[in-house]
Design a protein around this motif. Structure first.
Motif, PDB file in Angstrom:
ATOM      1  N   ALA A   1      40.361  31.821  47.140  1.00  0.00           N
ATOM      2  CA  ALA A   1      39.796  32.947  46.390  1.00  0.00           C
ATOM      3  C   ALA A   1      40.570  33.177  45.102  1.00  0.00           C
ATOM      4  CB  ALA A   1      39.785  34.207  47.248  1.00  0.00           C
ATOM      5  N   VAL A   2      41.911  33.084  45.179  1.00  0.00           N
ATOM      6  CA  VAL A   2      42.710  33.293  43.964  1.00  0.00           C
ATOM      7  C   VAL A   2      42.369  32.221  42.927  1.00  0.00           C
ATOM      8  CG1 VAL A   2      45.033  33.292  42.991  1.00  0.00           C
ATOM      9  CG2 VAL A   2      44.591  34.475  45.140  1.00  0.00           C
TER      10      VAL A   2
ATOM     11  N   LEU B   1      34.686  35.048  49.653  1.00  0.00           N
ATOM     12  CA  LEU B   1      35.890  34.738  50.441  1.00  0.00           C
ATOM     13  C   LEU B   1      36.674  36.004  50.784  1.00  0.00           C
ATOM     14  CD1 LEU B   1      37.071  31.507  48.608  1.00  0.00           C
ATOM     15  CD2 LEU B   1      36.085  31.678  50.891  1.00  0.00           C
TER      16      LEU B   1
ATOM     17  N   TYR C   1      38.947  48.300  48.309  1.00  0.00           N
ATOM     18  CA  TYR C   1      40.372  48.542  48.103  1.00  0.00           C
ATOM     19  C   TYR C   1      40.622  49.850  47.364  1.00  0.00           C
ATOM     20  CZ  TYR C   1      40.689  43.707  49.470  1.00  0.00           C
ATOM     21  OH  TYR C   1      40.582  42.539  50.160  1.00  0.00           O
TER      22      TYR C   1
ATOM     23  N   GLY D   1      42.345  32.964  51.218  1.00  0.00           N
ATOM     24  CA  GLY D   1      42.883  33.789  50.133  1.00  0.00           C
ATOM     25  C   GLY D   1      43.304  32.942  48.947  1.00  0.00           C
TER      26      GLY D   1
ATOM     27  N   MET E   1      38.472  47.393  39.455  1.00  0.00           N
ATOM     28  CA  MET E   1      37.442  46.486  39.970  1.00  0.00           C
ATOM     29  C   MET E   1      36.087  47.172  39.921  1.00  0.00           C
ATOM     30  SD  MET E   1      39.265  44.755  43.277  1.00  0.00           S
ATOM     31  CE  MET E   1      37.986  43.596  43.705  1.00  0.00           C
TER      32      MET E   1
ATOM     33  N   VAL F   1      37.342  40.562  39.974  1.00  0.00           N
ATOM     34  CA  VAL F   1      37.332  40.378  41.422  1.00  0.00           C
ATOM     35  C   VAL F   1      38.609  39.651  41.872  1.00  0.00           C
ATOM     36  CG1 VAL F   1      36.089  38.173  41.411  1.00  0.00           C
ATOM     37  CG2 VAL F   1      35.778  39.733  43.323  1.00  0.00           C
ATOM     38  N   ILE F   2      39.264  38.978  40.955  1.00  0.00           N
ATOM     39  CA  ILE F   2      40.546  38.309  41.239  1.00  0.00           C
ATOM     40  C   ILE F   2      41.568  39.274  41.829  1.00  0.00           C
ATOM     41  CG2 ILE F   2      41.256  38.684  38.822  1.00  0.00           C
ATOM     42  CD1 ILE F   2      42.474  35.764  40.867  1.00  0.00           C
ATOM     43  N   ILE F   3      41.489  40.541  41.413  1.00  0.00           N
ATOM     44  CA  ILE F   3      42.456  41.519  41.933  1.00  0.00           C
ATOM     45  C   ILE F   3      42.302  41.657  43.443  1.00  0.00           C
ATOM     46  CG2 ILE F   3      43.019  43.985  41.922  1.00  0.00           C
ATOM     47  CD1 ILE F   3      42.677  43.942  38.951  1.00  0.00           C
ATOM     48  N   GLY F   4      41.056  41.652  43.900  1.00  0.00           N
ATOM     49  CA  GLY F   4      40.821  41.683  45.338  1.00  0.00           C
ATOM     50  C   GLY F   4      41.408  40.459  46.016  1.00  0.00           C
ATOM     51  N   ALA F   5      41.242  39.309  45.368  1.00  0.00           N
ATOM     52  CA  ALA F   5      41.763  38.070  45.935  1.00  0.00           C
ATOM     53  C   ALA F   5      43.283  38.123  46.040  1.00  0.00           C
ATOM     54  CB  ALA F   5      41.329  36.885  45.078  1.00  0.00           C
ATOM     55  N   ILE F   6      43.930  38.680  45.007  1.00  0.00           N
ATOM     56  CA  ILE F   6      45.397  38.782  45.022  1.00  0.00           C
ATOM     57  C   ILE F   6      45.842  39.692  46.169  1.00  0.00           C
ATOM     58  CG2 ILE F   6      47.390  39.671  43.753  1.00  0.00           C
ATOM     59  CD1 ILE F   6      46.001  38.747  41.188  1.00  0.00           C
ATOM     60  N   ILE F   7      45.125  40.801  46.347  1.00  0.00           N
ATOM     61  CA  ILE F   7      45.502  41.723  47.420  1.00  0.00           C
ATOM     62  C   ILE F   7      45.344  41.043  48.786  1.00  0.00           C
ATOM     63  CG2 ILE F   7      44.917  43.910  48.544  1.00  0.00           C
ATOM     64  CD1 ILE F   7      44.116  44.995  45.806  1.00  0.00           C
ATOM     65  N   VAL F   8      44.216  40.345  48.970  1.00  0.00           N
ATOM     66  CA  VAL F   8      43.990  39.622  50.228  1.00  0.00           C
ATOM     67  C   VAL F   8      45.118  38.630  50.481  1.00  0.00           C
ATOM     68  CG1 VAL F   8      42.606  37.726  51.143  1.00  0.00           C
ATOM     69  CG2 VAL F   8      41.512  39.854  50.519  1.00  0.00           C
ATOM     70  N   MET F   9      45.423  37.873  49.444  1.00  0.00           N
ATOM     71  CA  MET F   9      46.470  36.851  49.548  1.00  0.00           C
ATOM     72  C   MET F   9      47.817  37.484  49.857  1.00  0.00           C
ATOM     73  SD  MET F   9      46.795  33.474  48.828  1.00  0.00           S
ATOM     74  CE  MET F   9      47.765  33.328  50.282  1.00  0.00           C
TER      75      MET F   9
END
Lengths: 468, 106
Positions: free
Chosen positions: B78-79, A105, A237, B75, A242, B53-61
């Protein structure tokens, strides 16, 4: 100042992952190690939410973020607390799939974002990272869901005709399309989502034919895939935590996969290419010796045999797990102990559905640690053992692994139960085990069969023994 | 081709590549010689860690414009999924290991 704290938090996160993983590999410190990593993760997450900024802009949408975190935490905790110990492997697979889907996603949102910003904003490097993260995340997601379905029995093993060729074609398609997308030969959302669809299909077809005892290996492999997908997010990022977390799991997961293969004496290539089920039919035909007859033993005889034995060894397998018979099994052990019978457990490293599965299960029933013998010790003691009781284990005691070179499990170390005086096999029926191969052990002169659900059989055994 | 060469000229990618290579060796080093009893909990623990990978989701969100509903919904999903991976992973691992520590005390 704030960005210093953020970077520091990421550093702490990375270090806790390393220490946590290290501690997880020793029995004494394992639980603490898990905690350490969890704390590090929390620090990294909180720091990201409050301190992360991009081009001087802080994150917003806190409502959405915290709602998502809350939903995930509640559902995740409940699912993890409620799951039966026996269903643990599929739970791990499911959570792994969630991580893969998350990576997928992220890549999709970033791709959309990039399209809006115009193709100029997309450097080849960024595009590479987005596409790779998406492909690996999707394969891991689709594969894990299939593995989950297989382990809980809702998806049956199936060999797809020309599956190998199909898989190669699909992987080729993914690679070609990705290269075209990156070099600008093709562009547009259709190509991107086309790649996603192919990757998902690949994930499904990749896991579908792999069956039998190999599922843990596949889950471990998918686990390291998700690690890599997370690491691509780190590239995207420029995020060190990560990156370390993802790569660490990617490489550790690969090593773990290889270790598991070694425990089963199979090569990774063998696991991935040679599908168990397909070969077994061929092997069965070639080695189709006359099977002879098996003999059954009554509950009463079994109880008598065990009560007057000096040493009894119990060999648990998946049958014990499905029947939830670990507590009754411990009860049987206690009753026998009262009668002066020495009881031990012979644990094959891959008994059950995952390595260590049986240890976790018996530990839940408070079976003392010293009574669990690893395979080598169990085999050493087998000679002086009077009765071996096999509870729903099959492939791990199959003599074909030693004697029949045409058998798909040939070469796997087994528990050599035939060194004992009597072998009693508890199974629900004569159906072959998870790997789908016949077990000649059941037809050998020393063996006798005790049919029925492991829990019910153990309960009546305990009953019989108490009356004696 | 030029774009690929430019990748190699970027000092930032070398910093990241260094982290990658060191992490690979670290991962191998840390895992080798693990008793087979711990394979399952270890796999489960590693599973929780890649939940990072949650960190990426938080940034996207957190970067999604408030009128971009596709990004917001994806997003958000994803979170949730990332959190499931992290929380579920750590809790399941803890439950497995709890049983090991119980019998250690005896």
């Amino acid at each position: 100042m704030e960005s210093t704290i953020l970077q520091l938090s990421y550093l702490i996160g990375s270090v806790t992952f390393i220490i946590g993983l290290k501690m997880l590999s020793h029995p004494d410190s394992a639980r603490k190690g898990n905690m350490v990593a969890a704390v590090g993760m929390t620090i990294a997450i909180l720091a990201t939410i409050f301190l992360y900024e991009h081009n001087g802009e802080k994150l917003h949408n806190f409502g959405w973020i915290f709602a998502g975190l809350a939903v995930g935490t509640i559902v995740g905790t409940l699912a993890a607390k409620r799951v039966q110990m026996t269903a643990m492997p599929e739970m791990v697979s499911l959570f792994n799939g969630m991580g893969g889907a998350c990576a997928m996603l992220i890549s999709m949102v970033e791709y959309n974002h990039m399209q809006h910003a115009g193709e100029a904003a997309a450097t080849t490097g960024t595009m590479l990272v987005i596409v790779l993260g998406m492909v690996i995340g999707t394969v891991s997601f689709a594969g894990s869901i299939i593995a989950w379905g297989k382990l809980n029995g809702s998806i049956k093993d199936r060999t797809i005709p020309a599956g190998q060729i199909l898989n190669f074609l699909m992987m080729g398609g993914v690679v070609v399309l990705s290269v075209m997308l990156m070099t600008g030969m093709a562009s547009g959302a259709a190509v991107f989502y086309g790649i996603a669809a192919l990757a998902a299909l690949y994930g499904v077809l990749f896991v579908m034919p792999i069956g039998g005892a190999d599922m843990p290996v596949v889950i471990s492999l998918l686990n390291s895939f998700t690690g890599c997908a997370a690491a691509f997010g780190g590239f995207l990022y420029d995020n060190p935590v990560m990156l370390t977390g993802g790569i660490l799991v990617g490489s550790a997961g690969t090593i773990l996969t290889i270790l598991m293969c070694k425990a089963m004496n199979r090569s990774l290539k063998n696991v991935l290419i040679g599908s168990f089920g397909a070969k077994a039919t061929g092997g069965g035909g070639a080695g189709g010796k006359e099977q002879g007859n098996y003999k059954e033993i009554s509950m009463n005889d079994t109880a008598t045999l065990m009560a007057y034995a000096q040493k009894v060894m119990i060999i648990p397998g998946y049958g014990l797990a499905v029947a939830q018979a670990q507590h009754t099994c411990h009860e049987l052990e206690k009753v026998l102990n009262e009668k002066g019978v020495e009881v031990s457990y012979g644990i094959h490293p891959v008994a059950g559905r995952m390595p260590g599965h049986m240890n976790v299960l018996l530990a839940e029933a408070d079976v003392p640690y010293e009574k669990l013998l690893e395979m080598e010790d169990a085999n050493d003691q087998m000679g002086g053992t009077n009765v071996v009781l096999i509870l729903g284990a099959n492939d791990v005691v199959n003599p074909a692994a030693k004697e029949d070179p045409s058998s798909p499990i040939y070469g796997m170390p087994i528990l050599e139960v035939e060194k004992a005086d009597h072998v009693i096999v508890n199974k629900r029926s004569m159906k072959p085990g998870y790997a789908g191969i016949e077990n000649e052990l059941f037809f050998r002169p020393k063996s006798s069969m005790l049919f029925g659900d492991a829990k019910k059989v153990l309960q009546s055994l305990v009953g019989e023994l108490k009356q004696m | 081709m030029d774009t690929i060469i430019s990748l190699f000229n970027d000092p930032a990618s070398y910093r990241l590549l260094t982290i990658v290579i060191l992490s690979v060796f670290l991962g191998i080093e840390v895992i080798s010689r693990v008793p087979s009893v711990l394979h399952t909990p270890l796999m489960s623990g590693a599973n929780a860690i890649h939940g990072v990978v949650i960190i990426g989701a938080i940034i996207v969100m957190g970067q999604a414009p408030s009128d971009d509903y596709v990004a917001l919904v994806l997003g958000f999903l994803a979170v949730i999924l990332g959190t499931l991976n992290v929380v579920g992973g750590f809790v399941v691992t803890d439950r497995m290991l709890e049983m090991f520590s119980k019998k250690k005390k005896k």
